[in-house]
Design a protein around this motif. Sequence first.
Motif, mmCIF file in Angstrom:
data_model
loop_
_atom_site.group_PDB
_atom_site.id
_atom_site.type_symbol
_atom_site.label_atom_id
_atom_site.label_comp_id
_atom_site.label_asym_id
_atom_site.label_seq_id
_atom_site.Cartn_x
_atom_site.Cartn_y
_atom_site.Cartn_z
ATOM 1 N N ARG A 154 0.817 -1.212 0.000
ATOM 2 C CA ARG A 154 0.000 0.000 0.000
ATOM 3 C C ARG A 154 0.850 1.261 0.000
ATOM 4 N NH1 ARG A 154 -3.287 -1.257 5.230
ATOM 5 N NH2 ARG A 154 -1.400 -2.439 5.609
ATOM 6 N N GLY A 155 2.136 1.137 0.399
ATOM 7 C CA GLY A 155 3.005 2.302 0.433
ATOM 8 C C GLY A 155 2.505 3.384 1.366
ATOM 9 N N ARG A 156 1.807 3.001 2.450
ATOM 10 C CA ARG A 156 1.208 3.975 3.358
ATOM 11 C C ARG A 156 2.269 4.659 4.212
ATOM 12 N NH1 ARG A 156 -1.520 1.546 8.311
ATOM 13 N NH2 ARG A 156 0.441 2.174 9.247
ATOM 14 N N THR A 157 2.129 5.971 4.382
ATOM 15 C CA THR A 157 3.041 6.734 5.229
ATOM 16 C C THR A 157 2.232 7.507 6.259
ATOM 17 O OG1 THR A 157 4.686 6.970 3.471
ATOM 18 C CG2 THR A 157 4.794 8.541 5.273
ATOM 19 N N LEU A 277 4.838 -4.351 -5.695
ATOM 20 C CA LEU A 277 5.212 -3.003 -6.110
ATOM 21 C C LEU A 277 4.189 -1.993 -5.608
ATOM 22 C CD1 LEU A 277 6.231 -3.375 -9.872
ATOM 23 C CD2 LEU A 277 7.739 -2.689 -8.005
ATOM 24 N N ALA A 278 4.663 -0.792 -5.289
ATOM 25 C CA ALA A 278 3.758 0.297 -4.919
ATOM 26 C C ALA A 278 4.434 1.624 -5.215
ATOM 27 C CB ALA A 278 3.381 0.207 -3.440
ATOM 28 N N LEU A 279 3.633 2.677 -5.248
ATOM 29 C CA LEU A 279 4.147 4.032 -5.426
ATOM 30 C C LEU A 279 3.959 4.765 -4.102
ATOM 31 C CD1 LEU A 279 5.270 5.605 -7.963
ATOM 32 C CD2 LEU A 279 3.086 6.784 -7.979
ATOM 33 N N ALA A 280 5.033 5.335 -3.560
ATOM 34 C CA ALA A 280 4.968 6.025 -2.272
ATOM 35 C C ALA A 280 5.688 7.364 -2.366
ATOM 36 C CB ALA A 280 5.593 5.169 -1.171
ATOM 37 N N VAL A 281 5.133 8.389 -1.731
ATOM 38 C CA VAL A 281 5.733 9.727 -1.751
ATOM 39 C C VAL A 281 7.031 9.711 -0.950
ATOM 40 C CG1 VAL A 281 5.419 12.148 -1.159
ATOM 41 C CG2 VAL A 281 3.468 10.793 -1.940
ATOM 42 N N PRO A 282 8.160 10.126 -1.541
ATOM 43 C CA PRO A 282 9.424 10.157 -0.799
ATOM 44 C C PRO A 282 9.363 11.130 0.380
ATOM 45 C CG PRO A 282 9.785 10.378 -3.164
ATOM 46 C CD PRO A 282 8.322 10.544 -2.933
ATOM 47 N N ALA A 283 10.174 10.866 1.393
ATOM 48 C CA ALA A 283 10.181 11.714 2.588
ATOM 49 C C ALA A 283 10.499 13.161 2.244
ATOM 50 C CB ALA A 283 11.187 11.169 3.603
ATOM 51 N N ALA A 284 11.365 13.374 1.251
ATOM 52 C CA ALA A 284 11.751 14.734 0.880
ATOM 53 C C ALA A 284 10.581 15.546 0.341
ATOM 54 C CB ALA A 284 12.871 14.691 -0.166
ATOM 55 N N CYS A 285 9.506 14.864 -0.072
ATOM 56 C CA CYS A 285 8.354 15.558 -0.640
ATOM 57 C C CYS A 285 7.142 15.573 0.282
ATOM 58 C CB CYS A 285 7.957 14.907 -1.966
ATOM 59 S SG CYS A 285 9.228 14.947 -3.243
ATOM 60 N N LEU A 286 7.246 14.962 1.453
ATOM 61 C CA LEU A 286 6.087 14.834 2.328
ATOM 62 C C LEU A 286 5.534 16.187 2.759
ATOM 63 C CD1 LEU A 286 7.121 11.812 4.568
ATOM 64 C CD2 LEU A 286 5.283 11.877 2.886
#
Length: 562
Positions: A154-157, A277-286
Amino acid sequence: MPHTSSVAPASTTAAPGTRRSTLYLLRDTGTSPAALRAALNARYERDHAFVVEEVTTAGTPALLCHGGIGARRPPDWTSAVHTLTGRKPAVENLTSACALLLPVADDVFALTFGMGHLLLDQSRISPGFGLDFVLRAAQPDAIRQVTHSLMDARGRTDRSSAAQGQHIRAFPIEEYGEVVSRLVGVLSETELTIGKNGRRTAQVAGTDALKIHLGAQPEDLRRDLVQVRAILARRSPAPEFEAIARVRPLKGGDPRRNLLEARLDDLLGAPADTGSLALAVPAACLDQEDAALSYRVKVGPVRCLMPSPSIGDMVELLDGVPPGKRLEALSSGYIQMHRDEEGSDPVSAQVKARKWITAEIPLGTSRYFHHEGRWFEIGDRHLEGIRSEVDTLLTAPAGCTLPAWTTDLATEEAYNLEAAQHGYACLDRRLIRTAQHPRGFEAADLLAGDGTLIHVKRADSSAPLSHLFAQGRISAEALRFDAEARAAFVRRVRERSPAHPVGEEFTPRKVVYAISLKSGKALTTANLFTFAQVSLLQAARALRAQGIHVAVVDIPSPGSGA
């Protein structure tokens, strides 16, 4: 207790002679003026007339880059205001940015101001530098914010905050299955400038960047950078941070990386979604995610604007890229967030598309996790802990017997109808809609005579299993806390099985996950994806916390084969 929030904690007041600063450590960067210049994003000097000049800081040759992004044009929202009010505000946008590249011994630090992070060649930024420092320098009992990502498809953050600071153990970080990408806390006693003049504590935040109070005077700044290097070199993470630190990144020269890269390249070209596979927002863009209304995406020769990209979009863009070149296309491509729908007002840097891809790759007996362009080995203790807890779930008696999934039962619906002939109420595909769940949820696939909720899935990847585990959790919580859902559930059961003894006072006491692997193999930790194991533990712990027993059934599949 900490709470989930998008609001950063209040910053501490700077000590005299210090300034809250954003610091990066650059990798593969020499200390000569030419080498420092090569670590900058050249297009800002070329396309935006940024000034790049050689300077001296505390006797050390350094490089300064500064300028403004934009052409003093009105922001895109002025036209919307004009439409609504007939007035067009006389305002203009101009984004300023500055970066100071300062060598200290063999290392090169980048001190950025404003949008200065945009000026750096993103491939030169040392990943996890700020987090590594915080793990070594922060007080474990004074953590204010944690950003953590669940290691599943899920790529959940999530971001959890505690304004007054809490022990790291008070934050909702799962013992297994999460990667911490950002940590905000309070510095322990330190020799940094901030610790002088009676000042012993200050807030520090770490991701790839380090946000910290550094000396405002040249000599103080240089001494502080020397101290930062020393802390990273001589200290190990505090014992309280062990759970965070034990998911280990592979070093650049690790021989396993080439094989992992090849496996990931193949996965990106697979004809079907494997759930790994998943798409997750990088920390630098959070920090910029909430402001993003569009995403500019470049993969290979294709450039496009999307309202919100998905892993399916990325795989589709790679469709024409030859095997062995897919990761290269992602590394040379990028995703950039914009605060307008037209994609003309960037709010983030052009972050390599590869950094947005998360994946799980098995290699030998270990599991490796691709996260933000880096490879992590799920440590032996970490993996053993996951498997041990899942093994307990898989081997514990479930208290119910289900029929075999024979080859003549082609679908889940067919299987559930067959199970209904063995004394179970079939609730498959009968959604319950309430004010809290207007889109509906499936209470269960099967209901046993004692009220056990049974969720059934035949799977060959972790994605549908992750959904199954989440479904069981959502269903049990709704039936326990939502009176409207309980009433609708009882009506549904009586419609499907009038003789079932379910009563109006029904409360879920037991949830069973019944799984059949399409390969025909037995359901064991060796045959169950790590992503799925993590999702199972997440659901089981949440349900147990509500007093609900959880069990797993391996549905036999005679006649199946890999």
